[in-house]
Design an enzyme around this catalytic site. Structure first.
Site, PDB file in Angstrom:
ATOM      1  CD  GLU A   1      -3.898  -5.721   3.307  1.00  0.00           C
ATOM      2  OE1 GLU A   1      -2.873  -4.702   3.857  1.00  0.00           O
ATOM      3  OE2 GLU A   1      -4.237  -5.812   2.495  1.00  0.00           O
TER       4      GLU A   1
ATOM      5  CD  GLU B   1      -3.511  -1.015   2.069  1.00  0.00           C
ATOM      6  OE1 GLU B   1      -4.166   0.147   0.757  1.00  0.00           O
ATOM      7  OE2 GLU B   1      -3.248  -0.953   3.359  1.00  0.00           O
TER       8      GLU B   1
END
Length: 266
Positions: free
Chosen positions: A140, A120
């Protein structure tokens, strides 16, 4: 020059090098790391002598994402920095480049793990170099979590949507070669040389007119979601003033005189 116990800062000429420094945890994000990152972005923005930034990790890893123990509120590591987060509840998003875009180009030098929050943060950088054994991925969903660092918005704008959705929905790992193949990174180099390559690119950036570099970066992001006609108008508005700067005149003189230009941000 700043830095914390988990983030080291050093200067290489006109390049600010930020190193995620928690190798025992594959540089998993911690509060001291986030505070150091944010302070590094601010230092680069405010110091005109800095023309580029290189972000890398210590110990053969880039970043393994959020420290899940810290996310669960366990442990007291970095509590001395807690007041910074209290004073600015948005600090962690700025540190992860979700809510902050540095004026100067940011070059990522990746070795080893660059997964979850590491991938990210990567999406907030401008130019990306990776060692051939580097690993990428947004894990995730495998943990029942949401990649809330910006990936559901940014990734589909940076790589083809089918690849973005596969990465987001499978939570699988990607090799450096595969990441380069889908456009997530730009260079794959022998292991252990990503920082060297990133610094080489930074030197090429540093040799250019800093006002022009910053204006070009700003224009690329500013016009990304505009129509072509809107983007061209915005580009002209941002780019035309650069031609009236002393740096632009110096660049032209240096070219005519066949010498390296000396830019002064004027």
């Amino acid at each position: 020059m700043g830095g914390t116990e988990h983030l080291t800062v050093q200067r290489e000429g006109a390049t600010l090098v930020l190193t995620l420094n928690r190798p025992e945890a594959k540089n998993a994000l911690s509060l001291p790391m986030l505070v150091g990152l944010y302070d590094g972005w601010v230092e680069a923005d405010e110091d005109d002598a800095i023309r580029s930034i290189v972000l890398t990790g210590a110990g053969g890893a880039f970043c393994a994402g959020m420290d899940l123990k810290a996310l669960a509120g366990k442990g007291m590591e970095g509590q001395q920095h807690r007041d910074r987060l209290t004073a600015d509840p948005d600090l962690h998003w700025k540190a992860m480049l979700r809510h902050h875009r540095p004026r100067k180009p940011v070059i990522a030098a990746v070795e080893g793990h660059c997964v979850a929050g590491g991938t990210e943060i990567l999406q907030g950088t401008d130019i990306r170099v990776a060692g051939e054994s580097a690993t990428f991925g947004l894990f995730e969903v495998r943990r029942g979590l949401f990649p809330i660092g910006g990936s559901t918005v940014r990734l589909q704008r940076q790589i083809p949507r089918t690849h973005a959705l596969e990465m987001l929905l499978t939570g699988r790992a990607y090799s450096a070669r595969e990441a380069a193949g889908i456009g997530l990174i730009g260079h794959v180099v022998p292991d252990g040389t990503a920082l060297e390559k990133a610094l080489d690119i930074a030197e090429q950036v540093n040799a250019c007119g800093p006002l022009a570099v910053e204006a070009v970066k700003a224009s690329v992001y500013e016009t990304a979601e505009m129509s072509e006609s809107e983007g061209l108008a915005a580009e002209l508005k941002r780019g035309w003033p650069v031609f009236d700067t002393a740096d632009a005149k110096e660049g032209a003189r240096a070219f005519a005189e066949r010498r390296p230009p000396v830019y002064r941000r004027e």
